[in-house]
Design a protein around this motif. Structure first.
Motif, PDB file in Angstrom:
ATOM      1  N   LEU A   1       0.827  -1.211   0.000  1.00  0.00           N
ATOM      2  CA  LEU A   1       0.000   0.000   0.000  1.00  0.00           C
ATOM      3  C   LEU A   1       0.866   1.267   0.000  1.00  0.00           C
ATOM      4  O   LEU A   1       0.548   2.238  -0.689  1.00  0.00           O
ATOM      5  N   ASN A   2       1.959   1.255   0.734  1.00  0.00           N
ATOM      6  CA  ASN A   2       2.857   2.402   0.772  1.00  0.00           C
ATOM      7  C   ASN A   2       3.499   2.631  -0.597  1.00  0.00           C
ATOM      8  O   ASN A   2       3.564   3.768  -1.077  1.00  0.00           O
ATOM      9  N   ALA A   3       3.947   1.576  -1.252  1.00  0.00           N
ATOM     10  CA  ALA A   3       4.548   1.697  -2.579  1.00  0.00           C
ATOM     11  C   ALA A   3       3.524   2.191  -3.597  1.00  0.00           C
ATOM     12  O   ALA A   3       3.836   3.033  -4.446  1.00  0.00           O
ATOM     13  N   LYS A   4       2.310   1.701  -3.492  1.00  0.00           N
ATOM     14  CA  LYS A   4       1.247   2.132  -4.400  1.00  0.00           C
ATOM     15  C   LYS A   4       0.948   3.624  -4.213  1.00  0.00           C
ATOM     16  O   LYS A   4       0.802   4.364  -5.190  1.00  0.00           O
ATOM     17  N   GLN A   5       0.891   4.068  -2.972  1.00  0.00           N
ATOM     18  CA  GLN A   5       0.630   5.474  -2.683  1.00  0.00           C
ATOM     19  C   GLN A   5       1.760   6.370  -3.210  1.00  0.00           C
ATOM     20  O   GLN A   5       1.515   7.469  -3.694  1.00  0.00           O
ATOM     21  N   LEU A   6       3.004   5.881  -3.148  1.00  0.00           N
ATOM     22  CA  LEU A   6       4.158   6.656  -3.612  1.00  0.00           C
ATOM     23  C   LEU A   6       4.441   6.465  -5.108  1.00  0.00           C
ATOM     24  O   LEU A   6       5.395   7.037  -5.629  1.00  0.00           O
ATOM     25  N   CYS A   7       3.613   5.631  -5.760  1.00  0.00           N
ATOM     26  CA  CYS A   7       3.782   5.333  -7.201  1.00  0.00           C
ATOM     27  C   CYS A   7       5.179   4.800  -7.495  1.00  0.00           C
ATOM     28  O   CYS A   7       5.849   5.228  -8.443  1.00  0.00           O
ATOM     29  N   ILE A   8       5.635   3.876  -6.674  1.00  0.00           N
ATOM     30  CA  ILE A   8       6.932   3.234  -6.905  1.00  0.00           C
ATOM     31  C   ILE A   8       6.726   1.728  -6.998  1.00  0.00           C
ATOM     32  O   ILE A   8       5.702   1.195  -6.573  1.00  0.00           O
ATOM     33  N   GLY A   9       7.683   1.054  -7.584  1.00  0.00           N
ATOM     34  CA  GLY A   9       7.629  -0.395  -7.693  1.00  0.00           C
ATOM     35  C   GLY A   9       7.345  -0.831  -9.115  1.00  0.00           C
ATOM     36  O   GLY A   9       7.185  -0.017 -10.020  1.00  0.00           O
TER      37      GLY A   9
END
Length: 56
Positions: free
Chosen positions: A36-44
């Motif tokens: 969820l944190n990566a999705k919110q930061l648009c990373i990965g």
């Protein structure tokens, strides 16, 4: 004896009990939080693990 402070068993009649039940939920909940944190930061990156899953 890992640290040298105390031996694990003193004789072969003593048993060591290991119960791994319950810990995997912590792994899953932490992985979800990271996702969820990566999705919110648009990373990965999206990974395609199977082109043709055997269950389809």
């Amino acid at each position: 004896m890992i640290t040298g402070k105390k031996i694990g068993r003193e004789n072969s009649k003593q048993k060591i009990l290991f119960n791994p039940i319950g810990m995997s939920i912590h792994d899953v909940s932490e992985a979800h939080r990271v996702y969820l944190n990566a999705k919110q930061l648009c990373i990965g990156s999206d990974l395609s693990l199977w082109e043709n899953p055997h269950w389809l």
